[in-house]
Design a protein around this motif. Sequence first.
Motif, PDB file in Angstrom:
ATOM      1  N   PRO A   1       1.428   7.411  -7.251  1.00 31.87           N
ATOM      2  CA  PRO A   1       0.102   7.320  -7.867  1.00 31.87           C
ATOM      3  C   PRO A   1       0.104   7.519  -9.375  1.00 31.87           C
ATOM      4  O   PRO A   1      -0.852   7.132 -10.046  1.00 31.87           O
TER       5      PRO A   1
ATOM      6  N   ASP B   1       0.828  -1.215   0.000  1.00 35.13           N
ATOM      7  CA  ASP B   1       0.000   0.000   0.000  1.00 35.13           C
ATOM      8  C   ASP B   1       0.857   1.258   0.000  1.00 35.13           C
ATOM      9  O   ASP B   1       0.579   2.223  -0.726  1.00 35.13           O
ATOM     10  N   ASN B   2       1.900   1.260   0.820  1.00 34.89           N
ATOM     11  CA  ASN B   2       2.768   2.442   0.925  1.00 34.89           C
ATOM     12  C   ASN B   2       3.461   2.755  -0.397  1.00 34.89           C
ATOM     13  O   ASN B   2       3.553   3.913  -0.813  1.00 34.89           O
TER      14      ASN B   2
ATOM     15  N   GLY C   1       8.120   3.909  -0.379  1.00 32.58           N
ATOM     16  CA  GLY C   1       6.991   3.769   0.514  1.00 32.58           C
ATOM     17  C   GLY C   1       7.331   3.479   1.953  1.00 32.58           C
ATOM     18  O   GLY C   1       6.596   3.853   2.845  1.00 32.58           O
TER      19      GLY C   1
ATOM     20  N   LYS D   1      -1.377   1.771  -8.905  1.00 35.41           N
ATOM     21  CA  LYS D   1      -2.617   1.845  -8.139  1.00 35.41           C
ATOM     22  C   LYS D   1      -2.942   0.450  -7.603  1.00 35.41           C
ATOM     23  O   LYS D   1      -2.601  -0.563  -8.225  1.00 35.41           O
TER      24      LYS D   1
ATOM     25  N   LYS E   1       0.809   4.116  -2.886  1.00 36.40           N
ATOM     26  CA  LYS E   1       0.345   5.465  -2.529  1.00 36.40           C
ATOM     27  C   LYS E   1       1.410   6.514  -2.816  1.00 36.40           C
ATOM     28  O   LYS E   1       1.089   7.664  -3.142  1.00 36.40           O
ATOM     29  N   ALA E   2       2.663   6.154  -2.700  1.00 41.28           N
ATOM     30  CA  ALA E   2       3.750   7.097  -2.960  1.00 41.28           C
ATOM     31  C   ALA E   2       4.010   7.288  -4.445  1.00 41.28           C
ATOM     32  O   ALA E   2       4.746   8.189  -4.835  1.00 41.28           O
TER      33      ALA E   2
END
Length: 460
Positions: free
Chosen positions: A59, A52-53, A394, A63, A56-57
């Motif tokens: 984008p 996830d990290n 991340g 995704k 998110k870092a």
Amino acid sequence: MPETRHGGPLLQIYVIVLFLLTGASAEDEQQPIAQPDFAIYHTKEQILEEVDNIAKANPHIMKVENVEYGDESSDPPYRANMKVVTVEPGGHTRDHSRKIRLLLNYGEHGRELITVEVALRLLQTLADPSAELEMAERWREAGMPDLRATLHNTVFKIIPMENERGREIVEEGALCERKNGRGVDTNRNWEVHWGFKESDYDPSEEFPGEKPFSEPEAAALLALATQFKPHVWMNVHSGMEALFMPYDHLAAIPKGATAQATLEVLEKMNNISCGGRCATGSGGKSVGYLAHGTATDYMYDRLKVPLSLTWEIYGDNDAHFNDCFRMFNPTTREKFDEVVANWANAIFVLLELLPAHPAIPTARNLGRKVEAGGLLPRGALEAVKEAKVERRLGSAMHMSMHSNMTDSARLGEHLFGIPQARKGLIGGVCVVAILSLGLAVMLKGYVTKKRTRRRRLQSV
């Protein structure tokens, strides 16, 4: 009375053999069962958080989707969650039809922790421009095509951990568990040759479920593959070193030029990434047993994925039958790092070999090659506009791998390979030039689209 002797030489030999066998058995019992060292490996929750990290870092190129499938008819109901990471190194595009599409699946069997670590390392590499650039330069020195051009024409769908529920069971102490959260081997749950059982069938290892696609994990992958239509499906396992293609349920590879080209790719990869150690060819012929209802056979036979592959990335042949963690996973930091780095990098080896495969779209059917002064591939303009968003790994423990380049310099290096000393000035000029060029292309495209529409109306 004279002493009576019982037995003689045969009895002595029997005693010696019994002693040796007893000693060997005692030695096996004294060998401690290996346990996961979570100072080396990540836990399930750490892996999912890291994924996830990273996304998110980044984008503008990554995704994450959390896919949840369930079987509400069972008692109790069974639900499974699966993270799917879409990665487009050239920037997100709405239409993937003109890109090389890879669907990569890791962690299908809970006990194979090392495969999930490879997925994490691959995501970290794809998120780090310096690592990607280093890989590209390495291949360029070897006389291979520009890896960055291939990457920018590629889209990945990566499942870092298919079997989250099974992984939970392993972390609770059942180190030999390969099945999902309700005791089904999801790599026997696919429809091609489903339910066939060999003479050595062991339900504790490969129970195929009550019917094809009864398991949410298999159903979720089927839906994803049907929609994505990959050129490459790869299922990553551990237990041996091998590069397999169909078939798993037959001791033979498919016939035809496409299958032969796939075999040639695997043989080249064996030399480059496996030092010639890997078994190659049909899984059913090379692994030592036939497997029925596998994902790879279904992808090839039913979904017509031309390169349907199974990679086996590690195995300890000397491990005891019950020592499952040691059998399927490296136990030392040194071996862990070697395996993870090698098989994450092997994806880039595969990418270099793909353009020569007849089932892969040719360059003219893909986006344009990224070169200084040339047009950007579809989606790269969006990446330019989002240049303020840097690729990040991340996690705080990996942040030291980042450089302190400015946004424009980072973009210049990643897309054009501009030397370090000129990054600031030339990078800024390039961004302005690209934005201007992009605006001109957009305007031209708008005018062309209107003209085309008008011409179609006139020709009806």
